[in-house]
Design a protein around this motif. Structure first.
Motif, mmCIF file in Angstrom:
data_model
loop_
_atom_site.group_PDB
_atom_site.id
_atom_site.type_symbol
_atom_site.label_atom_id
_atom_site.label_comp_id
_atom_site.label_asym_id
_atom_site.label_seq_id
_atom_site.Cartn_x
_atom_site.Cartn_y
_atom_site.Cartn_z
ATOM 1 N N TRP A 706 0.833 -1.201 0.000
ATOM 2 C CA TRP A 706 0.000 0.000 0.000
ATOM 3 C C TRP A 706 0.877 1.264 0.000
ATOM 4 C CZ3 TRP A 706 -4.295 0.998 4.253
ATOM 5 C CH2 TRP A 706 -5.022 2.148 3.901
ATOM 6 N N SER A 710 0.526 3.585 -3.483
ATOM 7 C CA SER A 710 -0.137 4.890 -3.311
ATOM 8 C C SER A 710 -0.443 5.095 -1.841
ATOM 9 C CB SER A 710 -1.418 4.943 -4.150
ATOM 10 O OG SER A 710 -2.067 6.170 -3.977
ATOM 11 N N LYS A 731 -7.121 8.264 1.380
ATOM 12 C CA LYS A 731 -6.737 6.855 1.555
ATOM 13 C C LYS A 731 -5.622 6.428 0.622
ATOM 14 C CE LYS A 731 -10.012 6.408 4.578
ATOM 15 N NZ LYS A 731 -9.686 6.390 6.015
ATOM 16 N N SER A 733 -4.438 4.592 -2.207
ATOM 17 C CA SER A 733 -4.968 3.487 -2.996
ATOM 18 C C SER A 733 -6.214 2.947 -2.298
ATOM 19 C CB SER A 733 -3.921 2.384 -3.166
ATOM 20 O OG SER A 733 -4.477 1.276 -3.825
ATOM 21 N N VAL A 734 -7.356 3.180 -2.907
ATOM 22 C CA VAL A 734 -8.612 2.679 -2.332
ATOM 23 C C VAL A 734 -8.633 1.155 -2.357
ATOM 24 C CG1 VAL A 734 -11.118 2.716 -2.563
ATOM 25 C CG2 VAL A 734 -9.790 4.772 -3.078
ATOM 26 N N THR A 735 -8.030 0.579 -3.379
ATOM 27 C CA THR A 735 -7.976 -0.885 -3.464
ATOM 28 C C THR A 735 -7.198 -1.464 -2.298
ATOM 29 O OG1 THR A 735 -8.037 -0.718 -5.878
ATOM 30 C CG2 THR A 735 -7.286 -2.804 -4.925
ATOM 31 N N ALA A 736 -6.067 -0.846 -1.975
ATOM 32 C CA ALA A 736 -5.275 -1.332 -0.842
ATOM 33 C C ALA A 736 -6.053 -1.196 0.465
ATOM 34 C CB ALA A 736 -3.965 -0.556 -0.766
ATOM 35 N N TYR A 738 -9.287 -1.328 0.893
ATOM 36 C CA TYR A 738 -10.319 -2.370 0.990
ATOM 37 C C TYR A 738 -9.699 -3.766 1.103
ATOM 38 C CZ TYR A 738 -14.008 0.996 0.158
ATOM 39 O OH TYR A 738 -14.877 2.040 0.289
ATOM 40 N N CYS A 739 -8.471 -3.923 0.615
ATOM 41 C CA CYS A 739 -7.779 -5.204 0.842
ATOM 42 C C CYS A 739 -7.481 -5.401 2.327
ATOM 43 C CB CYS A 739 -6.477 -5.251 0.037
ATOM 44 S SG CYS A 739 -6.719 -5.485 -1.741
ATOM 45 N N GLY A 742 -10.760 -6.135 3.868
ATOM 46 C CA GLY A 742 -11.184 -7.488 3.483
ATOM 47 C C GLY A 742 -10.412 -8.561 4.233
ATOM 48 N N HIS A 790 -19.292 5.121 2.554
ATOM 49 C CA HIS A 790 -19.406 5.589 1.168
ATOM 50 C C HIS A 790 -20.389 6.746 1.035
ATOM 51 C CE1 HIS A 790 -16.923 2.944 -1.299
ATOM 52 N NE2 HIS A 790 -17.264 1.939 -0.511
#
Length: 842
Positions: A706, A710, A731, A733-736, A738-739, A742, A790
């Protein structure tokens, strides 16, 4: 005070007017033509002019309406003849032929006679060396055009024609009028001057009445171009036909057009000897309250009117600028009305100099005051300052004299009482350039290409033909844009009583905070005013588009200006921030207290059950989980933004993996472990403890990725709160992100499943049920967190994340350790080994 006295004087004038002069006024007004033209013949003689020569001309040849032309010409001639540097030992004279000042209709009637009798022209001789005659014609263009066209080709070569009066494009046709020169400048800058005046007084809704001819159409084209540049619109355009019968059939339409229009300003442009002048006089006589914009040639028409006080807003006249000729004032003052029998001068003398009128003849004056002169008429019928037409006559005389002087210098003069060939004079005239006595440069060859400068006059008409003409400003096309118009505000206030002219607009101005909304099919000056959209402002009037405020500013309630936004973030001084910080510290302290209870009672069966070391690790990780929200409170920085997410991810991973390890320990203790089985090795080697290390290491790897891809950083939210800029942590990297969440969810779900399977195993200290409830609560909090997270922005988003951290941590603490603390502190008997044995044996 002066104005009131002057008005009182004007109002009482009718009481002084005798029937004689009233009758003369009525008879004069019945004349079918609104203006007359005058033709003058000019030449030089080798002798001194008699002292009373010009007085004789004035006394015998004067036309009642054109005395000013004669006065201007007489003054110019007198000034030239007194100049020793021009035509030395010679004199310049003029002749006004019989009927020389006449209406256009009368001039037409003389044309056949003039063609039959060429001796009509003075100084004409039929010989091999034809002589040139200088003719001065004007002020209307028809007089000049007719004179230039009815002559036969041979005779036209003997005449050099100079015209005074307004410039007309027809007369500039050099093929049709090869020997005709216009003294007036083109009115090319007039549309710009008028539009500049409109903009100064904020007029944008204008009426226009013009003659329906080429000159009117050309003026309309130029005026429309200038008006479109400045968003000034026509309320109506009346093209007045030249044909009288056609005009009379439409006169009511033109009247209704101007009377029903909301425009308070009407431009009048055209010839004063046309049907347009009939309309102008009718509108004024009917008391139409309008401001009329005209040219100086209409001053004669305005002076003819008898107006009641307040019947009009006055007339604004544009006159071509020229310096005042002081000598003309002295010249007019020396004229004594006793010398003349002309009824026009007699009327002026009677009205102004207390002269008595003969009972038999209205023209005869007697018993005038000793100082009787025309000085009083300086602001009335006779202007002491030369008008445009008079100034053209003045320049025409000097042009002819300079031309003759050049011929004399070149030894072309033929020695007769008239000077030489027109072709020779024509060649000299096109090259003649000089500076007249008032300082203006005159160049006949460049006359048509020069732009005129304008003086702006405000004309008020009063009863009995009196009026007030005041210069209120100037316009010069040679100055930079925006500085071409100069008005005398003090003079305007004196003349009108206010510096503000009556408005003439189609729609009221859209003030600050509003914008114009143009309706399809309507003029650009007709619009509605609507408020600016959200966060857009307008600080000027009549804007078409509002301006959006920058990101760091917001529009005030009136939407007139942008105000800097206040920078806010979740602070400890904020009630919400203070509450969250207090809750976090309280839960952290409570966790430390629980940890102290477990350490103090570490030898009891309840603490030893299910691996006491895992309980210590879980309590320590929960303590850091409660302290983690403190990173979200206060002014964000790059370091705190990174620590927020990394600390949250690692600490919660330790807590959840510890819960997973405890659930695995329970399951191994009650299902897998049995005497002689190999799985006992995992229990003895404390293999569940490695779950924490492995799970935490995986989360650390995710966080490292992460940070490399980003990382979180400082961000500003200028839209969530009105008038505020919220500083938050992005945040990255939004993907990181949520990883990480998760991964937490997968660990929690695994712990929940394992704990759920071991919830009914028999044992006094089986905490599988507690672990099941804690994971159920943990998953519920973070599942709820996602949609709420959200749907929020700015500071609320931070609060939601902090609340989720605190509530999920409190759920783990409460569900797992509160029941145990209750037994340890309030039910110690249940935590005793002896009691447990007795209960087991029984």
């Amino acid at each position: 005070m002066f104005t009131l006295i002057f008005l009182f004087f004007l109002l009482n004038i009718p009481l002084l007017v005798s029937r004689c002069f009233w009758r003369m006024k009525q008879n004069k007004d019945k004349d079918g033509d609104l203006s007359t033209g005058c033709i003058f013949f000019l030449w030089a003689v080798k002798e001194d002019v008699e002292k009373d020569y010009f007085n004789y001309i004035l006394n015998t040849q004067t036309s009642t309406e054109n005395i000013q032309f004669l006065l201007a010409l007489t003054f110019s001639m007198d000034e030239v003849n007194r100049n020793p540097d021009l035509l030395p030992n010679m004199s310049f004279i003029f002749q006004l032929p019989e009927g020389g000042c006449m209406t256009v209709t009368k001039f037409y009637s003389l044309m056949p006679l003039a063609k039959e009798n060429q001796d009509y022209f003075p100084n004409y001789e039929c010989n091999e060396d034809p002589n040139c005659l200088v003719v001065l014609t004007g002020p209307n263009w028809e007089t000049s055009a007719m004179f230039g066209t009815f002559l036969d080709p041979y005779l036209s070569q003997q005449i050099l024609q100079l015209t005074y009066g307004p410039f007309h494009p027809i007369l500039s046709d050099h093929e049709k009028f090869p020997y005709l020169y216009q003294m007036a400048l083109k009115d090319t800058a007039l549309p710009l001057a008028m539009v500049s005046l409109m903009l100064h007084f904020n007029w944008n809704w204008i009426g226009l009445a013009i003659s329906d001819n080429d000159q009117g159409t050309q003026f309309l084209s130029h005026l429309r171009t200038e008006m479109e540049k400045s968003i000034v619109c026509f309320a109506f355009v009346s093209m007045i036909p030249a044909n009288m019968h056609l005009y009379m059939s439409r006169a009511e339409v033109y009247y209704n057009q101007i009377i029903t229009s909301s425009a308070n300003v009407v431009i009048i442009y055209g010839d004063i000897d046309s049907t347009l002048a009939v309309s102008f006089s009718m509108w004024e006589s009917l008391g139409i309250h309008r401001i009329f914009l005209t040219t100086s040639q209409w001053d004669v028409t305005t002076r003819k009117r008898d107006s009641t006080i307040g019947s009009s807003h006055g007339t604004l006249s544009f006159a071509q600028h020229h310096s005042e000729i002081s000598g003309f004032k002295t010249f007019v003052q020396t004229l004594n009305p006793l010398k003349y029998t002309d009824e026009y001068l007699a009327r002026l003398g009677w009205m102004n100099f207390n002269c008595e009128v003969s009972a038999s003849k209205c023209k005869t004056l007697k018993d005038c005051s000793s100082n009787a002169s025309l000085q009083f008429l300086m602001g009335q019928t006779i202007d002491v300052a030369l008008s445009d037409d008079h100034y053209d006559i003045y320049n025409a005389v000097y042009t002819a004299v300079h031309d003759a002087h050049e011929v004399l210098i070149q030894h072309v003069y033929n020695g007769k009482e008239h000077y030489g060939n027109c072709l020779k004079l024509h060649s000299f005239l096109r090259k003649t350039h000089f500076t007249n006595p008032v300082g203006e440069k005159v160049n006949i060859n460049q006359r048509e290409n020069q732009k005129a400068e304008y003086d702006i006059f405000h004309i008020w008409n009063f009863p009995n033909g009196f009026g007030l003409k005041v210069k209120i400003g100037e316009f010069s096309p040679y100055f930079p844009h925006g500085q071409q118009l100069h008005l005398y505000e003090d003079v305007i206030e004196w003349a009108t009583g206010s510096r503000q002219m009556p408005p003439s607009v189609c729609s009221a101005d859209c003030g600050p905070g509003f914008r114009k909304f143009l309706q399809e099919g309507f003029a650009a000056c007709c619009f509605d005013c609507i408020p600016c959209p959200e966060n857009e402002v307008s600080n000027e009037t009549n804007v078409e588009k509002c301006v959006r405020c920058p990101e760091d500013q917001y529009a005030n309630r009136e939407q007139k200006q942008c105000i800097p936004k206040s920078v806010v973030f979740l602070t400890y001084e904020d009630p919400l921030g203070m509450t969250l910080a207090s809750i976090a510290l309280c839960f952290s302290a409570f966790t430390v207290l629980v940890l102290a209870v477990f350490v103090k009672n570490r030898d009891t069966p309840l603490v030893k059950a299910n691996n006491q070391n895992l309980s210590y690790i879980l309590l320590i990780s929960l303590m850091f989980c409660f302290l983690c929200p403190l990173l979200f409170i206060g002014h964000p920085s790059s370091a705190t933004c990174i620590l927020q997410q990394i600390t949250f991810g690692v600490v919660f991973t330790v807590a959840i993996s510890t819960v997973l390890a405890k659930t695995v320990t329970v399951l191994l203790a009650f299902i897998v472990i049995a005497p002689g089985r190999r799985m006992r090795f995992f229990m003895i080697s404390r293999a569940p403890n490695y779950i924490i290390v492995i799970c935490t290491l995986i989360q650390i790897i995710l966080c490292a990725i992460w940070l490399l891809v980003s990382p979180p950083s400082i961000d500003t939210d200028a839209h969530s709160e009105y008038g505020q800029i919220i500083i938050v942590c992005n945040k990255g990297s939004v993907t990181a992100f949520y990883c990480v969440l998760g991964y937490h969810g997968s660990l929690a779900l695994t712990s929940f499943i394992v704990a759920f399977l071991a919830r009914n195993l028999p044992d006094k200290f089986n905490e599988a049920k507690l672990l099941t409830f804690s994971m159920l609560l943990f998953c519920s909090v973070w599942i709820t967190f996602l949609p709420v997270f959200h749907s929020t922005k700015g500071k609320v988003m931070v609060v939601v994340e902090v609340f989720s951290i605190l509530s999920s941590s409190a759920g783990l603490l409460g569900c797992i350790f509160i029941p145990k603390c209750y037994i340890i502190l309030f039910r110690p008997a249940r935590n005793s080994l002896q009691k447990l044995r007795e209960k087991s044996s029984s």
